[in-house]
Design an enzyme around this catalytic site. Structure first.
Site, short mmCIF file in Angstrom:
data_model
loop_
_atom_site.label_atom_id
_atom_site.label_comp_id
_atom_site.label_asym_id
_atom_site.label_seq_id
_atom_site.Cartn_x
_atom_site.Cartn_y
_atom_site.Cartn_z
N LYS A 74 0.89 -1.29 -0.13
CA LYS A 74 -0.08 0.09 0.11
C LYS A 74 0.93 1.33 -0.08
O LYS A 74 0.38 2.35 -0.59
CB LYS A 74 -1.02 0.00 1.24
CG LYS A 74 -2.01 -0.78 1.01
CD LYS A 74 -3.34 -0.50 2.16
CE LYS A 74 -4.46 -1.46 1.87
NZ LYS A 74 -5.41 -0.92 3.12
N LYS B 8 -9.92 -11.81 -8.03
CA LYS B 8 -10.66 -12.04 -6.97
C LYS B 8 -11.63 -10.65 -7.15
O LYS B 8 -11.17 -9.44 -7.52
CB LYS B 8 -10.16 -11.86 -5.90
CG LYS B 8 -11.06 -12.54 -4.49
CD LYS B 8 -10.10 -12.38 -3.16
CE LYS B 8 -11.28 -12.26 -2.05
NZ LYS B 8 -10.65 -12.13 -0.82
N LYS C 206 -13.41 -4.23 -4.66
CA LYS C 206 -14.37 -3.20 -4.58
C LYS C 206 -13.56 -1.88 -5.40
O LYS C 206 -14.32 -1.15 -6.15
CB LYS C 206 -14.13 -2.74 -3.02
CG LYS C 206 -15.20 -3.40 -2.18
CD LYS C 206 -14.85 -2.66 -0.74
CE LYS C 206 -15.81 -3.37 0.30
NZ LYS C 206 -15.20 -3.06 1.67
#
Ligand code: TRP
Length: 334
Positions: free
Chosen positions: A118, A199, A202
């Site tokens: 991140k 996968k 969002k």
């Protein structure tokens, strides 16, 4: 007569992005199905969401947190057996985080794979992003949670929570329950409809309309995304050799209907993919219809949602206060 106390499970979900079918079939539905076998704490982790400020506009975070809570209630979380609350409403999360910060070696946090990915390529990284796993450890340890149902990607964080608990207990005496590393969710791993090798996500769904089906999508949109889903030019339903898109559709159908994959595969052998897509679209819209209906009602008549949140918060706050009393005593503050 004695009864064994139920195992206490803690689950956290971030109020970032809209909930989709992968969240529903992978996590929410299995949680709902298991809720009577355990004592459950469901926490909407809004403080964690603050670590990605650009994903959140301040006026939106509050609404998103409420929406997530409403979605869980709509999906069948039973407030008489499960507590449903918002992290920032229980101040002890932040207080415990500070204390745990002081016993957590910096190196443990710098090693975290999620922090590394991140923070990669960013000019500035908030300290909160580095500290994310300590806040998560505080969530878990605050309630003497015994199990933490999480996906594979969160396992390292649970390991850290265990290590912090063990270290604290060693330094200050037995204070925390050491949580179990994780128990795998029995839910489905839903892949993106437009890219069945990743996968369902969002963040990808924000820029690609047919990547996901969202819990608040209209039935026509749900059908369209499923009918457009990527498959292949052949006609193979053998789970061992079928293309990822076909396998994904069969898994979704199985997760919704309970029918086994071999049976689905048999029924469709020799037929075009359109028929399978049609059935998946119908099954998913039918599954989500009552959830969507309840979700809308919960948000329209906010009274009930507020009442559930307030009652749960009061209940879990008692647990959090008891833990913090032990912690303050152990380290000599308060
Ligand atoms: N980090 C988790 C995720 O992104 C969310 C989370 C926060 C959590 N606190 C938690 C999960 C405590 C389990 C237990 O999915």
């Amino acid at each position: 007569m004695t009864s064994t106390p139920l195992v206490r499970a803690f689950s956290g979900v971030q109020p970032t992005g809209r909930l989709h079918l992968g969240n529903y079939l992978g996590a929410i539905k299995p949680w709902v199905e298991h809720q009577h076998a355990r004592e459950n704490l469901f926490c909407v982790v809004d403080l964690h969401a603050l670590t990605v400020p650009e994903a959140i506009k301040s006026d939106e975070l509050k609404a998103r947190s409420r929406n997530v809570a409403a979605a869980f209630l709509a999906a069948g979380i039973d407030p008489s057996v499960s507590s449903l609350f918002i992290q920032s409403h229980v101040r002890e999360h932040t207080e415990l985080t500070w204390v745990l910060n002081c016993v957590t070696p910096l190196g443990w946090l710098e090693r975290m794979t999620q922090f590394k990915s991140k923070s990669e390529g960013r000019e500035t990284v908030g300290t909160g992003l580095l500290d994310y796993p300590v806040l998560m450890a505080a969530d878990i340890l605050l309630y003497d949670s015994q199990v933490v149902p999480v996906g594979e990607d969160q396992k390292q964080h649970i390991e850290l929570a265990r290590d912090v608990a063990v270290r604290f207990n060693h330094m200050f005496g037995e204070t925390f329950v050491v949580p179990q590393p994780s128990i795998p969710l029995s839910g489905a791993r839903v892949m993106g409809f437009d890219e069945p090798t990743v996968k369902m996500s969002k963040s990808i769904a924000e820029s690609r309309p047919h990547h996901a089906v969202h819990l608040d999508d209209a039935p026509e949109k749900i059908r369209k995304s499923i009918m457009k889903s990527v498959t292949d030019a052949g006609c193979d339903y053998d789970p061992a050799t079928a293309s990822p898109g076909v396998v994904n559709l069969m898994h979704v159908l199985s997760a919704v209907s309970g029918e086994g994959i071999p049976s689905i595969s048999n029924r469709y052998t020799g037929k075009g993919y359109g028929y399978l897509k049609q059935e998946v679209a119908e099954a998913v819209t039918a599954e989500l219809a009552p959830v969507q209906d309840k979700y809308r009602r919960l948000l329209d008549e906010a009274g009930y949602l507020d009442q559930v949140l307030a009652q749960s918060t009061a209940k879990v706050r008692t647990l959090a206060e008891a833990t913090m009393t032990r912690v303050r005593h152990a380290v000599g503050i308060g």
